[in-house]
Scaffold this motif. Structure first.
Motif, PDB file in Angstrom:
ATOM      1  N   TRP A  20       0.829  -1.214   0.000  1.00 16.77           N
ATOM      2  CA  TRP A  20       0.000   0.000   0.000  1.00 16.77           C
ATOM      3  C   TRP A  20       0.859   1.258   0.000  1.00 16.77           C
ATOM      4  CZ3 TRP A  20      -4.532  -1.137   3.979  1.00 16.77           C
ATOM      5  CH2 TRP A  20      -5.209  -2.276   3.530  1.00 16.77           C
ATOM      6  N   ILE A  21       2.088   1.118   0.467  1.00 17.15           N
ATOM      7  CA  ILE A  21       3.054   2.215   0.346  1.00 17.15           C
ATOM      8  C   ILE A  21       4.341   1.623  -0.224  1.00 17.15           C
ATOM      9  CG2 ILE A  21       2.091   3.516   2.307  1.00 17.15           C
ATOM     10  CD1 ILE A  21       4.524   2.637   3.960  1.00 17.15           C
ATOM     11  N   ILE A  22       5.168   2.477  -0.833  1.00 22.64           N
ATOM     12  CA  ILE A  22       6.429   1.984  -1.374  1.00 22.64           C
ATOM     13  C   ILE A  22       7.575   2.902  -0.948  1.00 22.64           C
ATOM     14  CG2 ILE A  22       5.814   0.565  -3.393  1.00 22.64           C
ATOM     15  CD1 ILE A  22       5.578   3.060  -5.045  1.00 22.64           C
ATOM     16  N   PRO A  23       8.774   2.326  -0.751  1.00 25.89           N
ATOM     17  CA  PRO A  23       9.910   3.185  -0.440  1.00 25.89           C
ATOM     18  C   PRO A  23      10.280   3.963  -1.689  1.00 25.89           C
ATOM     19  CG  PRO A  23      10.583   0.876  -0.528  1.00 25.89           C
ATOM     20  CD  PRO A  23       9.134   0.914  -0.852  1.00 25.89           C
ATOM     21  N   LEU A  24      10.678   5.175  -1.516  1.00 26.67           N
ATOM     22  CA  LEU A  24      11.008   6.009  -2.665  1.00 26.67           C
ATOM     23  C   LEU A  24      12.310   5.534  -3.302  1.00 26.67           C
ATOM     24  CD1 LEU A  24       9.054   8.153  -3.450  1.00 26.67           C
ATOM     25  CD2 LEU A  24      10.652   9.866  -2.610  1.00 26.67           C
TER      26      LEU A  24
ATOM     27  N   LYS B 202      14.740   7.096   5.293  1.00 28.51           N
ATOM     28  CA  LYS B 202      13.991   6.488   4.205  1.00 28.51           C
ATOM     29  C   LYS B 202      12.678   7.234   4.003  1.00 28.51           C
ATOM     30  CE  LYS B 202      14.883   1.698   3.801  1.00 28.51           C
ATOM     31  NZ  LYS B 202      14.503   0.372   4.218  1.00 28.51           N
ATOM     32  N   GLU B 203      12.378   7.516   2.733  1.00 31.91           N
ATOM     33  CA  GLU B 203      11.102   8.168   2.436  1.00 31.91           C
ATOM     34  C   GLU B 203      10.144   7.166   1.810  1.00 31.91           C
ATOM     35  OE1 GLU B 203      11.298  12.867   1.990  1.00 31.91           O
ATOM     36  OE2 GLU B 203      11.847  11.795   0.157  1.00 31.91           O
ATOM     37  N   TYR B 204       8.862   7.371   2.077  1.00 31.31           N
ATOM     38  CA  TYR B 204       7.832   6.480   1.551  1.00 31.31           C
ATOM     39  C   TYR B 204       6.779   7.297   0.837  1.00 31.31           C
ATOM     40  CZ  TYR B 204      10.030   3.716   5.185  1.00 31.31           C
ATOM     41  OH  TYR B 204      10.950   3.095   5.982  1.00 31.31           O
ATOM     42  N   VAL B 205       6.053   6.609  -0.067  1.00 29.93           N
ATOM     43  CA  VAL B 205       4.953   7.269  -0.752  1.00 29.93           C
ATOM     44  C   VAL B 205       3.837   6.245  -0.941  1.00 29.93           C
ATOM     45  CG1 VAL B 205       5.734   6.828  -3.128  1.00 29.93           C
ATOM     46  CG2 VAL B 205       4.453   8.919  -2.620  1.00 29.93           C
TER      47      VAL B 205
END
Lengths: 108, 183
Positions: free
Chosen positions: A61-65, A74-77
């Motif tokens: 449902w979210i992915i690491p950038l 770490k950023e997620y989107v």
């Protein structure tokens, strides 16, 4: 009915994390964004957030950038699947809201 | 200035409370190793302390990943001893609760109870074996064998470790009741 087709309610924490991630953010950014969106009502605990991020990553449902794998922060989107989940949840919440308003005569 | 205090705790919640009382007095925990607490002078109440049981030992890759994540949110790990992490956050950054919803609290308390139960089971098994060996040897040579007296305190320790989880079990029960009506 297979379990995967169950459509339960999202937890408040999960829905807020997904909403926060319409813009890419790192962990602390998510906490701040959720705090801001809820006007200080929802304070995500760091342990709770860490567990939720891992679960949401597993579910896709979210992915690491991309390109952020080695970065310290770490950023997620939110993913397309995540957005579909949010859309379905909003329909469910709208139904609740409509019913609540009708039953209480819109006084609340 | 450094202050070293030797003290032993069974109950991590009481230990956490004590660390916060010390912090209120201007003594901030800086390091921990087996029953040895190292404090340093700090403005009174500067830090809020939490003790957390990690999934793996402090040096494990997964724990390091988690502790790094905490660090990004303003939480500092002052010491990790086996699976226990001593964490602190500056009080000026707001409240410090690691778990903010019912499910994650229940999960966490269950993890702690399981951790204690592993030790309890070990003590109970070894204790019972010793008591039995003591009885058998006693039957053979008269009186009660040495092992009998070795086994009894081990069984006592095992029971104490199980009892240690009682307050957490009560908390979980309360949370589960809450969970039936809200998140």
């Amino acid at each position: 009915m297979p379990e995967s087709s169950l459509r339960g309610a999202l937890t408040e924490a999960v829905l807020y994390i997904l909403l926060a991630l319409y813009t890419p953010l790192h962990g602390y950014g998510i906490m701040q964004k959720v705090d801001e969106l809820s006007h200080g009502r929802v304070n995500l605990g760091a342990g709770t957030l860490y567990g939720a991020i891992n679960t949401l990553l597993d579910k896709g449902w979210i992915i690491p950038l991309a390109g952020e794998m080695d970065s310290r922060r770490k950023e997620y989107v939110i993913s397309e699947t995540g957005k579909e989940i949010v859309a379905m949840e909003l329909i469910r919440l709208q139904e609740l809201l409509d019913n609540g308003r009708v039953v209480t005569g819109g006084t609340v | 200035m450094k202050h070293i205090v030797h003290k032993a705790y069974w109950d991590y919640e009481k230990e956490e409370q004590w660390l916060n009382e010390m912090s209120h007095k201007g003594l901030a925990l800086e390091d921990y190793s087996w029953c040895r607490y190292v404090f340093r002078d700090a403005p009174a109440g500067k830090y809020i302390y939490r003790i957390e049981l990690l999934d793996k030992t402090g040096s494990h890759y997964e724990s390091q990943k988690y502790l790094k994540f905490l660090e990004e949110t303003g939480i500092e790990c002052v010491a990790a001893y086996m699976r226990w992490a001593f964490l602190r956050k500056e009080a000026s950054l707001g409240p410090f609760d690691l778990y903010s919803d019912i499910d994650s609290k229940i999960n966490y308390y269950s993890k702690v109870i399981n951790f204690w139960n592993i030790f309890a089971a070990m003590e109970l098994v070894i204790g019972t074996m010793n008591v039995l060996i003591g009885l058998v040897n006693g039957g053979r040579y008269g009186g009660l064998g040495f092992n009998f007296f070795l086994g009894l305190p081990l069984i006592g320790l095992g029971v104490a470790l199980v009892k240690l989880g009682d307050p957490l079990r009560a908390k979980i029960k309360r949370l589960q009741q809450e969970r039936a009506v809200q998140e």
